[in-house]
Design a protein around this motif. Structure first.
Motif, mmCIF file in Angstrom:
data_model
loop_
_atom_site.group_PDB
_atom_site.id
_atom_site.type_symbol
_atom_site.label_atom_id
_atom_site.label_comp_id
_atom_site.label_asym_id
_atom_site.label_seq_id
_atom_site.Cartn_x
_atom_site.Cartn_y
_atom_site.Cartn_z
ATOM 1 N N VAL A 81 -50.839 23.982 -38.406
ATOM 2 C CA VAL A 81 -50.705 23.057 -37.282
ATOM 3 C C VAL A 81 -50.317 23.856 -36.056
ATOM 4 C CG1 VAL A 81 -49.566 20.985 -36.422
ATOM 5 C CG2 VAL A 81 -49.830 21.310 -38.883
ATOM 6 N N LEU A 135 -49.342 13.657 -34.373
ATOM 7 C CA LEU A 135 -49.897 14.077 -35.657
ATOM 8 C C LEU A 135 -49.584 15.536 -35.969
ATOM 9 C CD1 LEU A 135 -53.219 12.143 -35.354
ATOM 10 C CD2 LEU A 135 -51.530 11.797 -37.129
ATOM 11 N N ASP A 136 -49.211 16.310 -34.937
ATOM 12 C CA ASP A 136 -48.843 17.697 -35.230
ATOM 13 C C ASP A 136 -47.536 17.757 -36.012
ATOM 14 O OD1 ASP A 136 -47.628 16.782 -32.833
ATOM 15 O OD2 ASP A 136 -47.034 18.819 -32.347
ATOM 16 N N HIS A 162 -59.845 20.878 -33.487
ATOM 17 C CA HIS A 162 -60.148 19.461 -33.587
ATOM 18 C C HIS A 162 -60.094 18.784 -32.225
ATOM 19 C CE1 HIS A 162 -55.615 18.467 -34.253
ATOM 20 N NE2 HIS A 162 -55.905 18.402 -32.977
ATOM 21 N N GLY A 163 -60.327 17.501 -32.252
ATOM 22 C CA GLY A 163 -60.153 16.703 -31.041
ATOM 23 C C GLY A 163 -61.119 17.131 -29.965
ATOM 24 N N PRO A 164 -60.744 16.922 -28.741
ATOM 25 C CA PRO A 164 -61.665 17.134 -27.625
ATOM 26 C C PRO A 164 -61.779 18.612 -27.258
ATOM 27 C CG PRO A 164 -59.570 16.338 -26.840
ATOM 28 C CD PRO A 164 -59.449 16.388 -28.326
ATOM 29 N N SER A 173 -54.387 15.949 -27.590
ATOM 30 C CA SER A 173 -55.728 15.430 -27.910
ATOM 31 C C SER A 173 -55.782 13.907 -27.841
ATOM 32 C CB SER A 173 -56.147 15.842 -29.328
ATOM 33 O OG SER A 173 -56.333 17.221 -29.434
ATOM 34 N N GLU A 181 -56.189 27.572 -17.304
ATOM 35 C CA GLU A 181 -54.760 27.447 -17.600
ATOM 36 C C GLU A 181 -54.482 27.661 -19.084
ATOM 37 O OE1 GLU A 181 -51.468 24.011 -16.958
ATOM 38 O OE2 GLU A 181 -52.834 23.898 -18.638
ATOM 39 N N GLN A 211 -61.635 21.097 -23.372
ATOM 40 C CA GLN A 211 -60.866 22.281 -22.976
ATOM 41 C C GLN A 211 -61.777 23.480 -22.720
ATOM 42 O OE1 GLN A 211 -57.284 23.357 -24.930
ATOM 43 N NE2 GLN A 211 -56.940 21.331 -25.781
ATOM 44 N N HIS A 253 -47.054 18.643 -29.626
ATOM 45 C CA HIS A 253 -47.629 19.768 -28.873
ATOM 46 C C HIS A 253 -49.106 19.585 -28.565
ATOM 47 C CE1 HIS A 253 -44.043 22.085 -28.945
ATOM 48 N NE2 HIS A 253 -44.000 22.187 -30.256
ATOM 49 N N ASP A 254 -49.739 18.587 -29.154
ATOM 50 C CA ASP A 254 -51.189 18.449 -29.047
ATOM 51 C C ASP A 254 -51.550 17.194 -28.249
ATOM 52 O OD1 ASP A 254 -53.908 18.329 -29.433
ATOM 53 O OD2 ASP A 254 -53.778 17.705 -31.540
ATOM 54 N N GLU A 262 -46.375 18.614 -17.209
ATOM 55 C CA GLU A 262 -46.800 19.967 -17.570
ATOM 56 C C GLU A 262 -48.237 20.012 -18.066
ATOM 57 O OE1 GLU A 262 -42.202 20.837 -18.781
ATOM 58 O OE2 GLU A 262 -43.711 20.586 -20.345
ATOM 59 N N ARG A 263 -48.759 18.911 -18.594
ATOM 60 C CA ARG A 263 -50.147 18.892 -19.052
ATOM 61 C C ARG A 263 -51.014 18.027 -18.141
ATOM 62 N NH1 ARG A 263 -50.272 21.587 -24.087
ATOM 63 N NH2 ARG A 263 -52.538 21.582 -23.843
ATOM 64 N N ASN A 288 -55.115 21.258 -37.048
ATOM 65 C CA ASN A 288 -54.127 20.554 -37.886
ATOM 66 C C ASN A 288 -54.830 20.210 -39.192
ATOM 67 O OD1 ASN A 288 -52.278 18.897 -39.098
ATOM 68 N ND2 ASN A 288 -51.910 17.610 -37.310
ATOM 69 N N TYR A 293 -58.177 12.667 -34.126
ATOM 70 C CA TYR A 293 -57.470 13.384 -33.071
ATOM 71 C C TYR A 293 -58.211 13.337 -31.742
ATOM 72 C CZ TYR A 293 -55.163 15.404 -37.152
ATOM 73 O OH TYR A 293 -54.486 15.590 -38.318
ATOM 74 N N GLY A 294 -58.622 12.151 -31.337
ATOM 75 C CA GLY A 294 -59.337 12.070 -30.070
ATOM 76 C C GLY A 294 -60.692 12.759 -30.130
ATOM 77 N N PHE A 345 -56.776 23.239 -30.680
ATOM 78 C CA PHE A 345 -55.623 22.910 -31.521
ATOM 79 C C PHE A 345 -56.138 22.591 -32.912
ATOM 80 C CE2 PHE A 345 -51.792 20.822 -32.958
ATOM 81 C CZ PHE A 345 -50.783 21.401 -32.195
#
Lengths: 405, 237
Positions: B124, A136-137, B182-184, A334, B218, B188, A331-332, A354-355, B141, B15-16, B139
């Motif tokens: 974004v 979605l990004d 947004h999202g979770p 989520s 991180e 984080q 890049h996201d 990497e994630r 968007n 977005y989760g 993040f």
């Protein structure tokens, strides 16, 4: 065919082939995009010229593009030009068409580019698989893609057949103004992106067989393909016995066979050839890495991941998951929270890529036992088979790292 | 028993965003606090809860979610003291009005004095904000530019990304927490998840460590303006 090409086009085609030959020789990549881009610079309408007088099938959708494209190519039989390296934008299409000048063509097409490619290639068949949240990004909102498809497909002549998934409301909306549509009733479990009507935003009601909105927008009733237990295409019952796993691949095969039927290919012959496909660009293949047998699965968005998790066998396969978040992955990360990882409870999952910490956190909150693998040497040695789920760039790394069994 | 309600996940959950509920429940239970999550779907009444969660959504569903909530007693629940944690579209809905689908303006729930118009560009990418002296990483968007009414306190100061307007992100009142991350975002930022839990419970929580702490460290290393390649690039040495 060359009679219809201008001098400019011929120079452009020679450049595409030359650059891609050099690129492959230098091992700088799969040898598709670089040459394609140069060809399009020399002749901006090169895709139109290369597509002329050829029978073209386009395949688009969020999940299953690459596999369905491979199934159409295999099912067609004989020499078929196709963008098998996954380069699914115009540069990749130009490269595939310049490399193989046969008249039969099937092109995997990025969702965001479908409109342009439809206009440029005047396809015989357009296959629309599904639409759901993915990267979605980059794509922002999946509904905008459905709107753009709708506008582009409305311009098609009846000579182009649109083969569309009748169980995905966003796809039905997108194909709704096309002149000539074959509706396919195939399993489509992911509904999270089609809860509100693409026409009026009111709620869509689903039951096991149908869906509808109170505004009248509803699942088409004139279905020509149906996959409910067994597959029926244009009145003919076909026995699927696929070499690729999962119900989602049965849906892909049903759509591929429907497209082939529209091209006049005998369904019995096509079925035999489609059943024989067992791996597509390394996906679903079992490979060797440091003495272990690793089954590689590409899982890059929630709908695709859920479908692949359901193919995990109940035995003691080790589960490894590798997640990156580079440009090609989005890049996201989520979206990891939209995957039903709770189904992995009771297993131990080795987290790679990497994630890996985003993944490990997600799994930890789902009550799944996790091991964060900072160094590949930390992966366990054993004779048990491994199932590895990886998103786009992580998958490429593992394909490169492993060898055929 | 801590009761958390997710509002309209069938419309707001692109977005989760459901991850925030998962995180809060897991962290409460890890401290031995009984906790349950209920979902309010489109045709449900607003459930009783001490904490409501609102996610992000696409334009059409966002408008529909706003209509559903405006017709409900959600506003009364908030005025009665329930806490709300909202992200992205959820943030916009809480305000006076917002623009989606072009420049058409829609009436929001009016629970807070903010207004959102469509920005000239979409934002974004990574969003980092300083919240009570700590870095929040996430993040964003969205296409919105949000203006806060006089005296309204922002959720954080933007360090990277846009948030409301490139300067501040979200807003904070006695009962409302809202961010464009947004999202979770709570996955984080485990410290932020605990802060919200403490506010909803009215008590201080025991420390709790998990792999999420490593993730937070991180992401901070990766995104903080004080580290990373951007600063090294500026430094001639």
């Amino acid at each position: 065919m060359s009679s219809g090409l201008s001098l400019r086009d011929r120079v452009a085609i020679a450049s595409v082939r030359g650059v891609n030959w050099v690129s492959r020789a230098l091992r700088r990549g799969a040898g598709t995009v670089a040459g394609g881009n140069i060809g399009l610079k020399i002749s901006p309408h090169l895709l139109v010229s290369l597509a002329r007088d050829r029978t073209i099938v386009l395949v688009s959708g969020t999940n299953g593009k690459t596999t369905t494209t491979a199934l159409v190519a295999a099912g067609w039989g004989g020499d078929v030009a196709s963008n098998t390296t996954g380069a699914n934008m115009p540069a990749g299409h130009v490269a595939a068409l310049a490399r193989n000048r046969t008249t039969r063509v099937v092109l995997e097409t990025d969702e965001a580019w479908l409109g342009e490619v439809v206009t440029a290639t005047d396809p015989a068949v357009v296959v629309l698989l599904n639409l759901s949240r993915d990267q979605l990004d980059r794509a922002n909102e999946v509904r905008r893609i459905a709107e753009r498809w709708r506008a582009a497909l409305a311009t098609l002549e009846p000579s182009t057949v649109v083969v569309a998934n009748a169980n995905d409301p966003l796809v039905v909306w997108a194909a709704g103004d096309a002149a000539n549509v074959r509706w396919c009733d195939v399993p489509t479990p992911w509904r999270a992106d089609a809860q509100s009507c693409p026409r009026c935003t009111l709620p869509i009601e689903f039951d096991d067989v149908r869906w509808h909105c109170s505004c009248g927008f509803a699942k088409p009733t004139d279905l020509t393909t149906s996959l409910r237990g067994h597959l029926i295409v244009a009145g003919r019952t076909l026995e699927l016995s696929l070499g690729v796993p999962g119900v989602f691949n049965e849906a892909n095969a049903a759509m591929a066979l429907s497209a082939l039927h529209e091209l006049g290919v005998d369904l019995g012959d096509a079925l035999t050839r489609v059943n024989a496909v067992s791996t597509v660009a390394g996906r679903f293949s079992v490979r060797a890495w440091r003495g272990r047998r690793v089954r590689l699965l590409l899982a890059k968005n929630p709908a695709g991941f859920d479908a692949l998790l359901s193919t995990l066998r109940a035995d003691n396969d080790d589960v490894w998951i590798a997640i990156n978040a580079r440009l090609a992955d989005g890049h996201d990360p989520s979206w990891l929270y939209d995957v039903a990882f709770e189904t992995l409870r009771g297993r131990t999952v080795w987290c790679l890529g990497e994630r890996r910490l985003d993944l490990a956190t997600r799994l930890d909150y789902a009550d799944v036992d996790v091991r964060v693998v900072d160094d590949l040497d930390d992966l366990p040695t054993s004779d048990d088979p491994v199932t590895l789920f990886a998103n786009y760039t992580a998958f490429s790394e593992w394909l490169e790292r492993s060898t055929p069994c | 028993m801590l009761r958390i309600a997710t509002l309209l996940p069938d419309l707001l959950g692109t977005y989760g965003d459901g991850g925030n509920a998962t995180v809060l429940v897991a962290r409460a239970r890890a401290r031995g606090i009984a906790c349950e999550v209920v979902e309010m779907r489109r045709n449900d009444a607003v459930p009783t809860a001490s904490l409501y969660l609102m996610g992000g959504g696409e334009d059409g569903p966002q408008r529909l979610a706003c209509e559903v909530l405006r017709a409900s007693n959600f506003g009364e629940r908030v005025r009665d003291g329930a806490q709300v944690f909202a992200v992205c579209a959820g943030l916009q809905i809480l305000g006076r009005h917002f623009s989606v689908e072009g420049d058409d303006e829609f009436e929001g729930l009016g629970l807070v004095d903010i207004a959102t118009r469509r920005g000239t560009t979409r934002s974004v990418g990574d969003l980092c904000a300083k919240v009570d002296g700590r870095l929040m990483v996430g993040f964003e968007n969205h296409g919105g530019v949000t203006t806060l009414g006089d005296g309204l306190v922002a959720f954080g100061d933007v360090v990277r990304g846009r948030g409301n307007d490139g300067v501040v992100d979200g807003f904070r009142t006695e009962s409302l927490w809202a961010t464009y991350a947004h999202g979770p975002v709570l996955a984080q930022n485990p410290w932020l998840a605990d802060k919200i839990l403490e506010s909803a419970l009215g008590e201080t929580l025991e420390p709790f460590t998990s792999v999420a702490d490593r993730l937070y460290e991180e992401r901070c290393r990766e995104l903080s303006p004080r580290s990373g390649f951007e600063d090294r690039r500026r430094d001639p040495h």
